[in-house]
Design a protein around this motif. Structure first.
Motif, PDB file in Angstrom:
ATOM      1  N   ILE A 104       0.849  -1.206   0.000  1.00 28.06           N
ATOM      2  CA  ILE A 104       0.000   0.000   0.000  1.00 28.06           C
ATOM      3  C   ILE A 104       0.878   1.247   0.000  1.00 28.06           C
ATOM      4  O   ILE A 104       0.618   2.205  -0.740  1.00 28.06           O
ATOM      5  CB  ILE A 104      -0.966  -0.029   1.203  1.00 28.06           C
ATOM      6  CG1 ILE A 104      -1.987  -1.159   1.028  1.00 28.06           C
ATOM      7  CG2 ILE A 104      -1.664   1.315   1.378  1.00 28.06           C
ATOM      8  CD1 ILE A 104      -2.773  -1.488   2.295  1.00 28.06           C
ATOM      9  N   LEU A 105       1.933   1.241   0.817  1.00 28.56           N
ATOM     10  CA  LEU A 105       2.863   2.374   0.832  1.00 28.56           C
ATOM     11  C   LEU A 105       3.496   2.565  -0.546  1.00 28.56           C
ATOM     12  O   LEU A 105       3.587   3.696  -1.045  1.00 28.56           O
ATOM     13  CB  LEU A 105       3.949   2.178   1.885  1.00 28.56           C
ATOM     14  CG  LEU A 105       5.022   3.272   1.935  1.00 28.56           C
ATOM     15  CD1 LEU A 105       4.420   4.616   2.304  1.00 28.56           C
ATOM     16  CD2 LEU A 105       6.126   2.885   2.898  1.00 28.56           C
ATOM     17  N   ALA A 106       3.894   1.476  -1.179  1.00 28.13           N
ATOM     18  CA  ALA A 106       4.498   1.560  -2.517  1.00 28.13           C
ATOM     19  C   ALA A 106       3.517   2.163  -3.518  1.00 28.13           C
ATOM     20  O   ALA A 106       3.906   2.986  -4.362  1.00 28.13           O
ATOM     21  CB  ALA A 106       4.962   0.179  -2.980  1.00 28.13           C
ATOM     22  N   LEU A 107       2.247   1.782  -3.433  1.00 32.63           N
ATOM     23  CA  LEU A 107       1.243   2.352  -4.337  1.00 32.63           C
ATOM     24  C   LEU A 107       1.073   3.856  -4.110  1.00 32.63           C
ATOM     25  O   LEU A 107       0.952   4.625  -5.060  1.00 32.63           O
ATOM     26  CB  LEU A 107      -0.096   1.627  -4.181  1.00 32.63           C
ATOM     27  CG  LEU A 107      -0.146   0.220  -4.753  1.00 32.63           C
ATOM     28  CD1 LEU A 107      -1.466  -0.462  -4.387  1.00 32.63           C
ATOM     29  CD2 LEU A 107       0.047   0.241  -6.261  1.00 32.63           C
ATOM     30  N   PHE A 108       1.063   4.274  -2.853  1.00 29.88           N
ATOM     31  CA  PHE A 108       0.976   5.709  -2.561  1.00 29.88           C
ATOM     32  C   PHE A 108       2.193   6.450  -3.098  1.00 29.88           C
ATOM     33  O   PHE A 108       2.069   7.552  -3.642  1.00 29.88           O
ATOM     34  CB  PHE A 108       0.838   5.953  -1.058  1.00 29.88           C
ATOM     35  CG  PHE A 108      -0.573   5.877  -0.563  1.00 29.88           C
ATOM     36  CD1 PHE A 108      -1.535   6.786  -0.977  1.00 29.88           C
ATOM     37  CD2 PHE A 108      -0.949   4.887   0.331  1.00 29.88           C
ATOM     38  CE1 PHE A 108      -2.840   6.713  -0.516  1.00 29.88           C
ATOM     39  CE2 PHE A 108      -2.247   4.798   0.800  1.00 29.88           C
ATOM     40  CZ  PHE A 108      -3.201   5.714   0.371  1.00 29.88           C
TER      41      PHE A 108
END
Length: 119
Positions: A104-108
């Motif tokens: 999720i952090l990578a997507l953000f």
């Protein structure tokens, strides 16, 4: 100062600089540094980042306030939503596997990078 303490201080300094310069983003710098440099477990790195970001945000907000660049009334609805979102996110944090937090952090990060390149 031992090696780990030095790495922690550098990671905090880089996160603080990003937070102050961009008005946000310190955690996105800090989490990878806590994972790789300090060797914290993933969930511990995310939680530690949140604890570190709060004082950095307060310092950054104070500087913006004293420079008359912060409109607290305009920020109030976002603050209220952010408090609710922070509460819910903190509750969900314990239920989400660390691997998914990282994704999720990578997507953000990807979203923010692409948005900043083209907007």
């Amino acid at each position: 100062m031992d090696s780990k303490t030095f790495r922690c201080a550098v990671a905090g300094g880089l996160a603080g600089a990003a937070n102050g310069f961009f008005g946000a983003g310190g955690g996105m710098v800090l989490v990878p540094l806590l994972l790789r440099w300090v060797k914290l477990e993933e969930k511990q790195a995310f939680a530690t980042s949140v604890a570190i970001i709060l004082p950095m945000c307060l310092v950054s907000a104070a500087i913006y306030w004293f420079r008359a660049e912060l409109d607290l009334w305009a920020a109030l609805p976002y603050l209220l939503g952010g408090l609710l979102g922070g509460f819910l996110g903190g509750k969900l944090f314990t239920k989400v596997p660390a691997e998914w937090l990282r994704r999720i952090l990578a997507l953000f990060l990807l979203y923010g990078g692409v948005r900043n390149l083209f907007c």
